[in-house]
Design a protein around this motif. Structure first.
Motif, PDB file in Angstrom:
ATOM      1  N   PRO A  27       0.810  -1.220   0.000  1.00 30.32           N
ATOM      2  CA  PRO A  27       0.000   0.000   0.000  1.00 30.32           C
ATOM      3  C   PRO A  27       0.848   1.277   0.000  1.00 30.32           C
ATOM      4  CG  PRO A  27      -0.924  -1.599   1.519  1.00 30.32           C
ATOM      5  CD  PRO A  27       0.360  -2.179   1.027  1.00 30.32           C
ATOM      6  N   GLU A  28       1.835   1.364   0.891  1.00 28.43           N
ATOM      7  CA  GLU A  28       2.611   2.594   0.969  1.00 28.43           C
ATOM      8  C   GLU A  28       3.384   2.853  -0.330  1.00 28.43           C
ATOM      9  OE1 GLU A  28       2.885   5.249   2.821  1.00 28.43           O
ATOM     10  OE2 GLU A  28       1.156   4.470   3.927  1.00 28.43           O
ATOM     11  N   ALA A  29       3.911   1.795  -0.913  1.00 27.93           N
ATOM     12  CA  ALA A  29       4.686   1.931  -2.148  1.00 27.93           C
ATOM     13  C   ALA A  29       3.802   2.407  -3.292  1.00 27.93           C
ATOM     14  CB  ALA A  29       5.346   0.600  -2.507  1.00 27.93           C
ATOM     15  N   TRP A  30       2.597   1.843  -3.319  1.00 24.97           N
ATOM     16  CA  TRP A  30       1.655   2.251  -4.379  1.00 24.97           C
ATOM     17  C   TRP A  30       1.285   3.720  -4.226  1.00 24.97           C
ATOM     18  CZ3 TRP A  30      -3.404   4.082  -4.397  1.00 24.97           C
ATOM     19  CH2 TRP A  30      -4.047   4.103  -5.647  1.00 24.97           C
ATOM     20  N   LEU A  31       0.945   4.054  -2.980  1.00 27.65           N
ATOM     21  CA  LEU A  31       0.495   5.405  -2.694  1.00 27.65           C
ATOM     22  C   LEU A  31       1.575   6.433  -3.070  1.00 27.65           C
ATOM     23  CD1 LEU A  31      -1.883   6.997  -1.434  1.00 27.65           C
ATOM     24  CD2 LEU A  31      -0.731   6.777   0.787  1.00 27.65           C
ATOM     25  N   SER A  32       2.792   6.144  -2.663  1.00 30.05           N
ATOM     26  CA  SER A  32       3.835   7.137  -2.918  1.00 30.05           C
ATOM     27  C   SER A  32       4.175   7.196  -4.404  1.00 30.05           C
ATOM     28  CB  SER A  32       5.053   6.859  -2.031  1.00 30.05           C
ATOM     29  OG  SER A  32       6.030   6.163  -2.740  1.00 30.05           O
ATOM     30  N   ALA A  33       4.074   6.055  -5.104  1.00 32.79           N
ATOM     31  CA  ALA A  33       4.322   6.076  -6.554  1.00 32.79           C
ATOM     32  C   ALA A  33       3.296   6.966  -7.246  1.00 32.79           C
ATOM     33  CB  ALA A  33       4.289   4.658  -7.126  1.00 32.79           C
ATOM     34  N   VAL A  34       2.027   6.799  -6.863  1.00 29.85           N
ATOM     35  CA  VAL A  34       0.974   7.602  -7.493  1.00 29.85           C
ATOM     36  C   VAL A  34       1.194   9.083  -7.172  1.00 29.85           C
ATOM     37  CG1 VAL A  34      -1.513   8.072  -7.553  1.00 29.85           C
ATOM     38  CG2 VAL A  34      -0.689   5.704  -7.509  1.00 29.85           C
ATOM     39  N   GLU A  35       1.539   9.353  -5.908  1.00 28.04           N
ATOM     40  CA  GLU A  35       1.724  10.762  -5.510  1.00 28.04           C
ATOM     41  C   GLU A  35       2.892  11.411  -6.247  1.00 28.04           C
ATOM     42  OE1 GLU A  35       2.006  10.334  -1.282  1.00 28.04           O
ATOM     43  OE2 GLU A  35      -0.149  10.666  -0.979  1.00 28.04           O
ATOM     44  N   ARG A  36       3.915  10.608  -6.512  1.00 29.44           N
ATOM     45  CA  ARG A  36       5.066  11.164  -7.216  1.00 29.44           C
ATOM     46  C   ARG A  36       4.848  11.217  -8.724  1.00 29.44           C
ATOM     47  NH1 ARG A  36       8.900   7.475  -6.911  1.00 29.44           N
ATOM     48  NH2 ARG A  36       7.771   6.071  -5.531  1.00 29.44           N
ATOM     49  N   GLY A  37       3.723  10.632  -9.169  1.00 29.02           N
ATOM     50  CA  GLY A  37       3.484  10.551 -10.607  1.00 29.02           C
ATOM     51  C   GLY A  37       4.352   9.500 -11.276  1.00 29.02           C
ATOM     52  N   ALA A  38       4.902   8.550 -10.456  1.00 30.16           N
ATOM     53  CA  ALA A  38       5.749   7.483 -11.001  1.00 30.16           C
ATOM     54  C   ALA A  38       4.874   6.314 -11.454  1.00 30.16           C
ATOM     55  CB  ALA A  38       6.735   7.016  -9.940  1.00 30.16           C
ATOM     56  N   THR A  39       5.489   5.389 -12.165  1.00 33.20           N
ATOM     57  CA  THR A  39       4.750   4.220 -12.632  1.00 33.20           C
ATOM     58  C   THR A  39       4.369   3.357 -11.428  1.00 33.20           C
ATOM     59  OG1 THR A  39       6.184   4.275 -14.541  1.00 33.20           O
ATOM     60  CG2 THR A  39       4.839   2.311 -14.266  1.00 33.20           C
ATOM     61  N   CYS A  40       3.103   2.993 -11.348  1.00 35.75           N
ATOM     62  CA  CYS A  40       2.672   2.204 -10.197  1.00 35.75           C
ATOM     63  C   CYS A  40       2.215   0.815 -10.611  1.00 35.75           C
ATOM     64  CB  CYS A  40       1.554   2.920  -9.451  1.00 35.75           C
ATOM     65  SG  CYS A  40       0.046   3.056 -10.425  1.00 35.75           S
ATOM     66  N   GLU A  41       2.419   0.450 -11.879  1.00 32.59           N
ATOM     67  CA  GLU A  41       1.950  -0.882 -12.298  1.00 32.59           C
ATOM     68  C   GLU A  41       2.832  -1.443 -13.416  1.00 32.59           C
ATOM     69  OE1 GLU A  41      -1.999   0.012 -13.647  1.00 32.59           O
ATOM     70  OE2 GLU A  41      -1.315   0.652 -15.621  1.00 32.59           O
ATOM     71  N   SER A  42       2.844  -2.756 -13.515  1.00 28.84           N
ATOM     72  CA  SER A  42       3.510  -3.398 -14.646  1.00 28.84           C
ATOM     73  C   SER A  42       2.496  -3.539 -15.779  1.00 28.84           C
ATOM     74  CB  SER A  42       4.024  -4.779 -14.241  1.00 28.84           C
ATOM     75  OG  SER A  42       2.937  -5.630 -13.960  1.00 28.84           O
ATOM     76  N   ARG A  43       2.991  -3.483 -16.974  1.00 27.20           N
ATOM     77  CA  ARG A  43       2.099  -3.583 -18.135  1.00 27.20           C
ATOM     78  C   ARG A  43       2.668  -4.615 -19.104  1.00 27.20           C
ATOM     79  NH1 ARG A  43      -1.064   0.743 -18.718  1.00 27.20           N
ATOM     80  NH2 ARG A  43      -0.936   0.795 -20.986  1.00 27.20           N
ATOM     81  N   THR A  44       1.908  -5.662 -19.370  1.00 23.94           N
ATOM     82  CA  THR A  44       2.394  -6.753 -20.211  1.00 23.94           C
ATOM     83  C   THR A  44       1.396  -7.055 -21.319  1.00 23.94           C
ATOM     84  OG1 THR A  44       3.173  -7.697 -18.129  1.00 23.94           O
ATOM     85  CG2 THR A  44       3.403  -9.077 -20.102  1.00 23.94           C
ATOM     86  N   PRO A  45       1.801  -6.902 -22.574  1.00 26.05           N
ATOM     87  CA  PRO A  45       0.867  -7.266 -23.651  1.00 26.05           C
ATOM     88  C   PRO A  45       0.591  -8.775 -23.622  1.00 26.05           C
ATOM     89  CG  PRO A  45       2.827  -6.114 -24.493  1.00 26.05           C
ATOM     90  CD  PRO A  45       3.093  -6.457 -23.076  1.00 26.05           C
TER      91      PRO A  45
END
Lengths: 393, 600
Positions: free
Chosen positions: A300-318
């Motif tokens: 949770p904390e890692a996700w929250l801070s990634a979103v707040e920083r505008g950083a990538t918060c997810e992996s994306r795989t075709p």
């Protein structure tokens, strides 16, 4: 060139619809059977979380703008720990981002405690139109074993509050519990069916690795679990009682009166597109003809801070078309509609192996009319095997 | 030419773990044959498997210079022999190549069955035998009792037994002195006579070709000589003549009584037969040495790659191993259940295990090993005799007049507390008691047993019923007729060839039931029920039914789970590779061996 290759299924998801999943990762206590991404935290700054959800909705909206939204689902964790104001703000932003289907379903998972029931009115006002209550058992001894924080009586009161505020109220029960007899389950399920409004989720207890039950099971300290045969008998009894009460088994573990099926979950099982927002949330989102699997940061904390920083918060795989076919097969055979063979073949490049389909059909495990392929009621209990048989090598 | 009076050739006879390799290391070390910095344990055991299992598979030799108390420097040639019964012929040849033996007995354990077999080989070779009691530094050492046992059981005088600790080095100088004083020099040979040398053993070296260990009887071996193997007829030019110290060291020549090696651009070990006589191509000796026997495999099994795509790798691996070991045979076998594999013949069970382990370890090929079988003699009604080493090849019994099977004489030494268990085990395996004697608190039982009752799990059972206190050895005595039948196993109504076994008719029902029950446990439930039957010809003699799988479904599966569930399915698919598809049934590979194990 094969026929299937000539017609790439660029917008395959449309056959399943589009839903939005929001994950609230916090719980008051961790249940010993649960392997979902849930965390116990003393204090949660709900305003920070609200801002993060809104910013993610904006981002995902830009990727999927213009689509009609069929469903929103607040899952967890325990979303009934969210402030109704947070839920209201999220839903306001959702309405501003996507056009909503007329019959949109907006579900919130809730624990049936008195504290949470007090928030039901606020959720209803925010726009929630369906709740799914984690009642899990109707006797206190089993609720304690399952690590639940509510009593059976409290759960019934919460259920009544829910009925007063929402048109649609579903609840979950876990069966095949420690020391549960077939007769005891039959009685409990009859009670549940008498209570039910229009929808029930009935799950067999599954011991997952990495949970408290999993650890105890691994060292042989989880007694009284039913064997394969008793588990199968309990499943059969469940089908029989639900069918008699008019609750069709539209999915392996889900029963509903006609028309009351969970639209959100049908998006998954019909292999539509879904955006996943929140820690550990998964999504399937088609962009420019390519279906992308997303998986958000789990902590949770890692996700929250990634979103707040505008950083990538997810992996994306075709996901290649053949793999999409496998996912469709796995999900689609869970529901009574089964899979559309034309749709499957377009993704896989070929229909399922006719010899294997014939063998399974002869064994009474699947049936097909040439257009759809379904698991029979007998086949549903062996679905993992059937899928393994039918998946291309 | 070395004066034969200053040569001593000897071997060391000992049970596994009684300290043979450690003693050899000490002898090498104390005489300065190897520099201190080059010392490592079990110098003579070259292969990993030999070191790990504490066994010797190939004969090794080392030359030690020893300045004795009488002022002369002696040349001591130690031949380290394979100690295991599987290699008893090879042991007998090594014994013929030396004149004396050190009998090493662990003073805390006493005489074991394997010690007996090897010491009798030494006695047969007319050796002078010096008893050595090892591990006297341990508190549990019972020197008097063990010395008495050597006299009672083996029948040699142990009053002058040398007391040592190979570990601490105590008594090692006494051993060296005893070798010189108590063992005889080689008999007088004639360097002027035509060359006569014994081929003691050979091994493959990737750089030198085959290296042959030889013992010269008459004549002289020199570089450049053209030699002839009297049994195989091959002729070769000698490239190198040398001795092991224990590293290879070339010498000018080897004369009568000496032990060393030669290389002669020999391509494969198969061209060199243990016990053959080496002479010069021209003006060679007339009569070969007595006692030559071609090696004959007695235990057969199928080796199949778990991944059928690895069959070619398996064949390459076997061919490479065959370069260094002429004693096993192999041919391509095709099984309906297991696909392509190799039917291999071995000198015994240890030999089988060693080869199998080496394929798995050195060539990284996972194997399915089918149940070992012995070689049956089938006397057909038309008078022909056929050998049968694979039960799957059993012809229609109506054409067979009678079947003979190999029998063994098994010697078991066991503390009398466990005697009852041992007797029961031997009776259960169709044994006939031949002898039962006591030496102190230990019993020595001799049984006449069918080899086929022993090749599979007899030794495991023996160890388990005696808590590891029994020792066991055997020799093949001959063939005898018995009421033997082929029992087939049918899974889902189809015969599984790799599970066929030859059994005694009176025990077929019992074995059949046990195998069906075992398979019912070993085969996982399928989506349909599976009958498992044992049959003789068309007649079913035992039956079990594996009920159908009822439930295998993920209860809860939503959007987030699809990725994880997909991984589980992929894992499941990978697991299927460990199974053998047979008709519609998947049989786990371990079933092909486990089904045959008898628990009771």
């Amino acid at each position: 060139m094969t026929e299937a290759a000539a017609a790439p299924p660029a917008e395959d998801w449309r056959a399943g619809g589009f839903g939005l999943y929001l994950h609230w990762p916090f719980c008051a206590a961790k249940c010993p059977y649960c392997d979902f991404n849930s965390h116990v935290s003393r204090s949660v700054d709900q305003r920070r979380w609200q801002a993060a959800f809104l910013s993610e909705i904006d981002r995902v909206g830009r990727l999927s703008g213009g689509r009609v939204l069929n469903s929103v689902f607040f899952g967890g964790g325990t979303p009934s720990l969210m402030d109704p104001d947070l839920v209201a703000a999220v839903l306001d932003r959702v309405r501003a981002t996507w056009p909503l289907a007329n019959d949109i379903e907006i579900t919130l998972e809730a624990n049936p405690t008195s504290v949470e029931a007090e928030r039901f009115r606020g959720y209803a006002e925010a726009g929630i139109n369906r709740v799914s209550l984690g009642i899990q058992a109707l006797n206190d001894a089993d609720l304690a074993r399952l690590g639940r924080l509510h009593s059976a009586a409290e759960a019934r009161r919460a259920f009544d509050v829910g009925r007063a505020h929402f048109d649609r109220v579903s609840f979950d029960l876990i069966y095949a519990r420690q020391f549960q007899s077939l007769d005891a389950w039959r009685a409990e399920l009859s009670e549940a069916l008498a209570m039910a409004v229009d929808h029930l989720s009935l799950y067999q207890l599954t011991i997952e690795p990495g949970t408290a039950f999993g650890d105890r099971f691994a060292v042989g300290r989880l007694a009284g679990l039913p064997d394969e045969d008793l588990g199968a008998d309990m499943y059969d009894t469940t089908q029989e009682l639900c069918a008699a009460a008019g609750y069709a088994a539209y999915e392996v573990s889900n029963h509903a009166l006609p028309g009351a099926e969970s639209r959100h979950n049908l998006v998954y099982w019909r292999y539509g597109d879904y955006a996943g927002i929140g820690p550990g949330a998964h999504g399937r989102l088609t962009q420019g003809g390519t279906r992308i699997a997303t998986e958000a940061v789990r902590l949770p904390e890692a996700w929250l801070s990634a979103v707040e920083r505008g950083a990538t918060c997810e992996s994306r795989t075709p996901i290649p078309a053949r793999e999409q076919a496998g996912e469709y097969l796995m999900m689609g055979l869970r529901i009574s509609d089964g899979i559309d063979l034309g749709r499957y073949s377009a993704l896989a490049g070929a229909p399922p192996d006719p010899a294997r389909v014939a063998a399974l059909s002869q064994a009474g495990l699947v049936e097909t009319d040439g257009k759809f392929l379904r698991a029979t009621p007998d086949g549903r209990l062996l679905l993992n095997r059937i899928v393994a048989e039918l998946l291309p090598d | 030419m070395i004066d034969r009076r200053y040569i001593r050739n000897f071997s060391i006879v000992a049970h596994i773990d009684h300290g043979k390799s450690t003693l050899a290391d000490r002898l090498i070390q104390l005489t300065g044959t190897v520099a201190e910095r080059d010392m490592k344990e079990q110098l003579l055991d070259a292969m990993d498997i030999e070191r790990e299992r504490g066994i010797t598979i190939k004969a090794n030799t080392v030359r030690i210079d020893y300045p004795a108390q009488d002022g002369h420097t002696y040349i001591l040639n130690l031949i380290d022999t394979p100690g295991h019964v599987d290699f008893s012929y090879e042991v007998s040849r090594s014994m013929q190549a030396v004149e004396g033996s050190l009998l090493v007995v662990d003073a805390t354990q006493g005489v074991e069955a394997q010690t007996l077999a090897n010491v009798y080989q030494a006695i047969d070779a007319d050796h002078e035998i010096v008893p050595v009691l090892n591990k006297i530094d341990l508190p549990a050492a019972d020197i008097d009792r063990v010395a008495e046992q050597i006299e009672d059981v083996i029948g040699i005088d142990a009053t002058d037994a040398i007391q040592i600790s190979a570990k601490t080095g105590v008594g090692i100088p006494d051993v060296l002195e005893a070798i010189v004083q108590r063992l005889p020099p080689p008999p007088e040979g004639d360097a002027e006579k035509p060359l006569k040398a014994m081929l003691v053993d050979s091994k493959y070296d990737p750089y030198l070709g085959v290296v042959v260990i030889v013992r010269v009887i008459d004549g002289v071996l020199k570089k450049g000589q053209r030699i002839r193997m009297m049994k195989t007829g091959g002729t070769y030019d000698i490239d190198r003549v040398g001795v092991y110290r224990p590293a290879m060291k070339d010498v000018d020549e080897l004369g009568p009584g000496e032990i060393g090696y030669i290389t002669a651009s020999i391509k494969q070990v198969r061209d060199t037969r243990v016990g053959d006589t080496i002479t010069t191509e021209k003006k060679g000796c007339e009569t070969p040495l007595p006692g030559f026997k071609p090696s004959v495999p007695v235990v057969f099994c199928g080796l199949f790659p778990v991944d059928s795509a690895q069959f070619d790798d398996l064949r390459d691996a076997i061919e490479k191993l065959a370069l260094n070991d002429a004693s096993f045979t192999y041919e391509v076998e095709s099984s309906a259940a297991l696909g392509f594999g190799l039917r291999c013949g071995f000198l015994g069970l240890l030999h089988l295990e060693v080869i199998r382990d080496r394929i798995e370890r050195e060539y990284d090929i996972e194997l399915i090993t089918t149940a070992p079988s012995v070689v049956y003699h089938l006397y057909m009604k038309d008078g022909e005799m056929r050998e049968l080493s694979n039960p799957a090849d059993m012809p229609d019994p109506s054409h067979v007049d009678r079947i003979e099977e190999p029998r063994i004489k098994a010697t078991i030494l066991v503390p009398d507390d466990y005697l009852g268990e041992v007797l029961k085990l031997c009776q259960d395996r169709r044994g006939i008691q031949q002898d039962l004697t006591y030496a102190g608190s230990r019993a020595m039982v001799v049984y006449d047993l069918p080899l086929n009752e022993v090749v599979f799990d007899f030794y495991d059972r023996l160890k388990s019923v005696t808590k590891g206190y029994a020792s066991f050895d055997y020799e093949i005595t001959g063939y005898r007729e018995d009421r033997l039948v082929k029992m087939s196993i049918l899974v889902n109504d189809e015969p599984v060839d790799a599970l066929s076994v030859m059994v005694h008719r009176d025990r077929a029902e019992q074995r059949g039931r046990a195998m069906c029950e075992k398979l019912k446990e070993l085969i996982p439930r399928h989506m349909f029920k599976i009958p498992i039957q044992a049959a003789i010809g068309g007649k079913v003699i035992a039956r079990e039914t594996l009920s159908a799988l009822r439930k295998d479904v993920t209860a809860k599966c939503y959007g987030g789970d699809v990725t994880r569930k997909k991984k589980l399915l992929e894992k499941q698919k990978a697991g299927k590779k460990k199974m053998r598809q047979f008709g519609r049934v998947e049989i786990p590979q371990e079933a092909f061996i486990s089904a045959l194990k008898m628990d009771g």
